[in-house]
Design a protein around this motif. Structure first.
Motif, PDB file in Angstrom:
ATOM      1  N   GLU A 148     -32.943 -31.580 -63.091  1.00 48.24           N
ATOM      2  CA  GLU A 148     -32.404 -31.629 -61.743  1.00 48.24           C
ATOM      3  C   GLU A 148     -33.267 -30.817 -60.774  1.00 48.24           C
ATOM      4  O   GLU A 148     -33.492 -31.231 -59.631  1.00 48.24           O
ATOM      5  N   ALA A 149     -33.742 -29.661 -61.222  1.00 47.04           N
ATOM      6  CA  ALA A 149     -34.574 -28.824 -60.361  1.00 47.04           C
ATOM      7  C   ALA A 149     -35.871 -29.553 -59.997  1.00 47.04           C
ATOM      8  O   ALA A 149     -36.319 -29.501 -58.846  1.00 47.04           O
ATOM      9  N   TRP A 150     -36.471 -30.227 -60.965  1.00 49.77           N
ATOM     10  CA  TRP A 150     -37.690 -30.987 -60.661  1.00 49.77           C
ATOM     11  C   TRP A 150     -37.392 -32.173 -59.748  1.00 49.77           C
ATOM     12  O   TRP A 150     -38.170 -32.481 -58.840  1.00 49.77           O
ATOM     13  N   LYS A 151     -36.268 -32.814 -59.970  1.00 55.66           N
ATOM     14  CA  LYS A 151     -35.906 -33.975 -59.149  1.00 55.66           C
ATOM     15  C   LYS A 151     -35.740 -33.579 -57.688  1.00 55.66           C
ATOM     16  O   LYS A 151     -36.167 -34.308 -56.779  1.00 55.66           O
ATOM     17  N   HIS A 152     -35.134 -32.411 -57.450  1.00 59.87           N
ATOM     18  CA  HIS A 152     -34.836 -31.990 -56.078  1.00 59.87           C
ATOM     19  C   HIS A 152     -35.804 -30.924 -55.552  1.00 59.87           C
ATOM     20  O   HIS A 152     -35.568 -30.360 -54.486  1.00 59.87           O
ATOM     21  N   HIS A 153     -36.870 -30.645 -56.287  1.00 61.33           N
ATOM     22  CA  HIS A 153     -37.896 -29.679 -55.873  1.00 61.33           C
ATOM     23  C   HIS A 153     -37.272 -28.312 -55.609  1.00 61.33           C
ATOM     24  O   HIS A 153     -37.453 -27.729 -54.536  1.00 61.33           O
ATOM     25  N   GLN A 154     -36.583 -27.812 -56.607  1.00 62.82           N
ATOM     26  CA  GLN A 154     -35.891 -26.540 -56.476  1.00 62.82           C
ATOM     27  C   GLN A 154     -36.425 -25.520 -57.482  1.00 62.82           C
ATOM     28  O   GLN A 154     -36.953 -25.884 -58.543  1.00 62.82           O
ATOM     29  N   VAL A 165     -40.291 -14.167 -58.481  1.00 60.95           N
ATOM     30  CA  VAL A 165     -39.785 -15.229 -57.626  1.00 60.95           C
ATOM     31  C   VAL A 165     -40.686 -15.434 -56.412  1.00 60.95           C
ATOM     32  O   VAL A 165     -40.988 -16.570 -56.023  1.00 60.95           O
ATOM     33  N   LEU A 166     -41.170 -14.345 -55.823  1.00 66.45           N
ATOM     34  CA  LEU A 166     -42.063 -14.466 -54.667  1.00 66.45           C
ATOM     35  C   LEU A 166     -43.381 -15.110 -55.037  1.00 66.45           C
ATOM     36  O   LEU A 166     -43.957 -15.870 -54.250  1.00 66.45           O
ATOM     37  N   ASP A 167     -43.886 -14.824 -56.231  1.00 66.03           N
ATOM     38  CA  ASP A 167     -45.108 -15.481 -56.694  1.00 66.03           C
ATOM     39  C   ASP A 167     -44.909 -16.991 -56.757  1.00 66.03           C
ATOM     40  O   ASP A 167     -45.799 -17.766 -56.380  1.00 66.03           O
ATOM     41  N   GLU A 168     -43.751 -17.407 -57.253  1.00 66.77           N
ATOM     42  CA  GLU A 168     -43.480 -18.838 -57.363  1.00 66.77           C
ATOM     43  C   GLU A 168     -43.327 -19.481 -55.991  1.00 66.77           C
ATOM     44  O   GLU A 168     -43.846 -20.573 -55.737  1.00 66.77           O
ATOM     45  N   ILE A 169     -42.633 -18.811 -55.075  1.00 72.36           N
ATOM     46  CA  ILE A 169     -42.505 -19.341 -53.718  1.00 72.36           C
ATOM     47  C   ILE A 169     -43.870 -19.432 -53.055  1.00 72.36           C
ATOM     48  O   ILE A 169     -44.184 -20.409 -52.362  1.00 72.36           O
ATOM     49  N   SER A 170     -44.704 -18.420 -53.263  1.00 72.87           N
ATOM     50  CA  SER A 170     -46.042 -18.401 -52.668  1.00 72.87           C
ATOM     51  C   SER A 170     -46.864 -19.602 -53.099  1.00 72.87           C
ATOM     52  O   SER A 170     -47.663 -20.139 -52.323  1.00 72.87           O
ATOM     53  N   ARG A 171     -46.680 -20.038 -54.340  1.00 76.31           N
ATOM     54  CA  ARG A 171     -47.441 -21.182 -54.844  1.00 76.31           C
ATOM     55  C   ARG A 171     -47.081 -22.469 -54.116  1.00 76.31           C
ATOM     56  O   ARG A 171     -47.873 -23.414 -54.091  1.00 76.31           O
ATOM     57  N   HIS A 172     -45.911 -22.509 -53.493  1.00 80.69           N
ATOM     58  CA  HIS A 172     -45.460 -23.699 -52.781  1.00 80.69           C
ATOM     59  C   HIS A 172     -45.554 -23.524 -51.262  1.00 80.69           C
ATOM     60  O   HIS A 172     -44.946 -24.295 -50.515  1.00 80.69           O
ATOM     61  N   SER A 190     -30.852 -14.120 -58.278  1.00 85.92           N
ATOM     62  CA  SER A 190     -30.158 -15.251 -58.895  1.00 85.92           C
ATOM     63  C   SER A 190     -29.840 -16.230 -57.772  1.00 85.92           C
ATOM     64  O   SER A 190     -29.047 -15.920 -56.874  1.00 85.92           O
ATOM     65  N   ALA A 191     -30.474 -17.393 -57.803  1.00 87.09           N
ATOM     66  CA  ALA A 191     -30.310 -18.325 -56.676  1.00 87.09           C
ATOM     67  C   ALA A 191     -30.896 -19.680 -57.032  1.00 87.09           C
ATOM     68  O   ALA A 191     -31.655 -19.827 -58.000  1.00 87.09           O
ATOM     69  N   VAL A 192     -30.541 -20.669 -56.224  1.00 86.76           N
ATOM     70  CA  VAL A 192     -31.191 -21.985 -56.239  1.00 86.76           C
ATOM     71  C   VAL A 192     -31.936 -22.096 -54.919  1.00 86.76           C
ATOM     72  O   VAL A 192     -31.316 -22.122 -53.848  1.00 86.76           O
ATOM     73  N   LEU A 193     -33.263 -22.152 -54.982  1.00 85.80           N
ATOM     74  CA  LEU A 193     -34.093 -22.044 -53.790  1.00 85.80           C
ATOM     75  C   LEU A 193     -34.857 -23.342 -53.538  1.00 85.80           C
ATOM     76  O   LEU A 193     -35.428 -23.921 -54.471  1.00 85.80           O
ATOM     77  N   PRO A 194     -34.905 -23.807 -52.287  1.00 86.19           N
ATOM     78  CA  PRO A 194     -35.616 -25.044 -51.964  1.00 86.19           C
ATOM     79  C   PRO A 194     -37.121 -24.797 -51.833  1.00 86.19           C
ATOM     80  O   PRO A 194     -37.573 -24.110 -50.917  1.00 86.19           O
ATOM     81  N   LEU A 195     -37.896 -25.382 -52.712  1.00 88.07           N
ATOM     82  CA  LEU A 195     -39.340 -25.167 -52.675  1.00 88.07           C
ATOM     83  C   LEU A 195     -40.031 -26.013 -51.615  1.00 88.07           C
ATOM     84  O   LEU A 195     -41.179 -25.759 -51.270  1.00 88.07           O
ATOM     85  N   ASP A 196     -39.345 -27.012 -51.094  1.00 92.94           N
ATOM     86  CA  ASP A 196     -39.902 -27.798 -49.983  1.00 92.94           C
ATOM     87  C   ASP A 196     -39.705 -27.104 -48.637  1.00 92.94           C
ATOM     88  O   ASP A 196     -40.235 -27.555 -47.624  1.00 92.94           O
ATOM     89  N   ASP A 197     -38.930 -26.028 -48.612  1.00 90.04           N
ATOM     90  CA  ASP A 197     -38.682 -25.264 -47.377  1.00 90.04           C
ATOM     91  C   ASP A 197     -38.725 -23.784 -47.745  1.00 90.04           C
ATOM     92  O   ASP A 197     -37.688 -23.147 -47.952  1.00 90.04           O
TER      93      ASP A 197
END
Length: 231
Positions: A148-154, A165-172, A190-197
């Motif tokens: 689901e996370a891959w499907k919705h880019h989360q 977590v910041l390293d992962e956000i930085s990559r996007h 602990s969160a569900v974060l939108p990687l497209d935004d």
């Protein structure tokens, strides 16, 4: 400043790759054997397919692999830290500095360290950490949640250190997020974060943690801990 930010970014490593994605890009490709690969943001692979082999070399980032069965040619994903060999399965491989993380979604994979001294069979629902001289189990994963996370880019994180977590956000994200990992290491997310935004992702984190987020340009964000509130 632009040159310094470029060298600290993820761009140089994947410019010469066979297939790559930018920070805001996700790409799914069907391969010649009917397998498919999906690259998340700022990822890069080289593809080595011929009559004897099916091999994906993950240079950077993260790839979701859905393998078509071919008993004559095992499917291998290779990184600097080791290799993962499968006949028919679905799994995620991620590069994290000097470690490769394998998350199994279906079937099983034989993971081997780069020195070829350690091999481990990893089943569906399991995670493994691979270095150049070790392969170790690293807990479990929820295959449905990962899909689901891959499907919705989360990005789905559960009690993870904020620097990770910041390293992962930085990559996007286009540009550079500057922070002191040691100063933020005590904070958990602990969160569900939108990687497209990624602006929204950072805002969601700041709503629950004591952080200062300063935007100097669209290309540079500085994150630090907020001072204690005055009584």
């Amino acid at each position: 400043l632009p040159a310094a930010l470029f060298l600290q970014s993820h761009y140089p490593q994947y410019l010469m790759a066979d297939i790559s994605t930018g920070p805001n890009d996700w790409k799914t490709l069907r391969l010649a054997d009917d397998s498919s690969i999906t690259l998340s943001g700022t990822s890069a692979v080289n593809v080595h397919f011929d009559d004897q082999q099916r091999r994906i070399e993950l240079l950077q980032g993260e790839v979701l692999v859905d393998v078509a069965h071919d008993s004559a040619r095992p499917f291998v994903v290779q990184t600097e830290q080791g290799s993962m060999r499968a006949l028919g399965t679905r799994f995620v491989v991620k590069r994290e500095q000097d470690v490769t993380v394998l998350s199994m979604l279906q079937s099983r994979v034989a993971a081997q360290s780069a020195d070829e001294q350690h091999t481990l069979e990893v089943d569906a629902g399991s995670r493994a950490m691979i270095t150049q001289n070790t392969v170790e189990r690293a807990g479990t994963v929820d295959p449905a949640g990962v899909n689901e996370a891959w499907k919705h880019h989360q990005l789905v994180v559960d009690n993870q250190p904020l620097p990770h977590v910041l390293d992962e956000i930085s990559r996007h994200r286009r540009g550079y997020i500057q922070f002191d990992p040691a100063a933020l290491a005590h904070l958990q997310v602990s969160a569900v974060l939108p990687l497209d935004d990624t602006d929204r992702a950072l805002q969601l984190i700041a709503e629950t943690l004591p952080l200062n987020i300063k935007r100097f340009t669209p290309w540079l964000i500085v994150i630090s801990t907020a001072p204690p509130a005055e009584k």
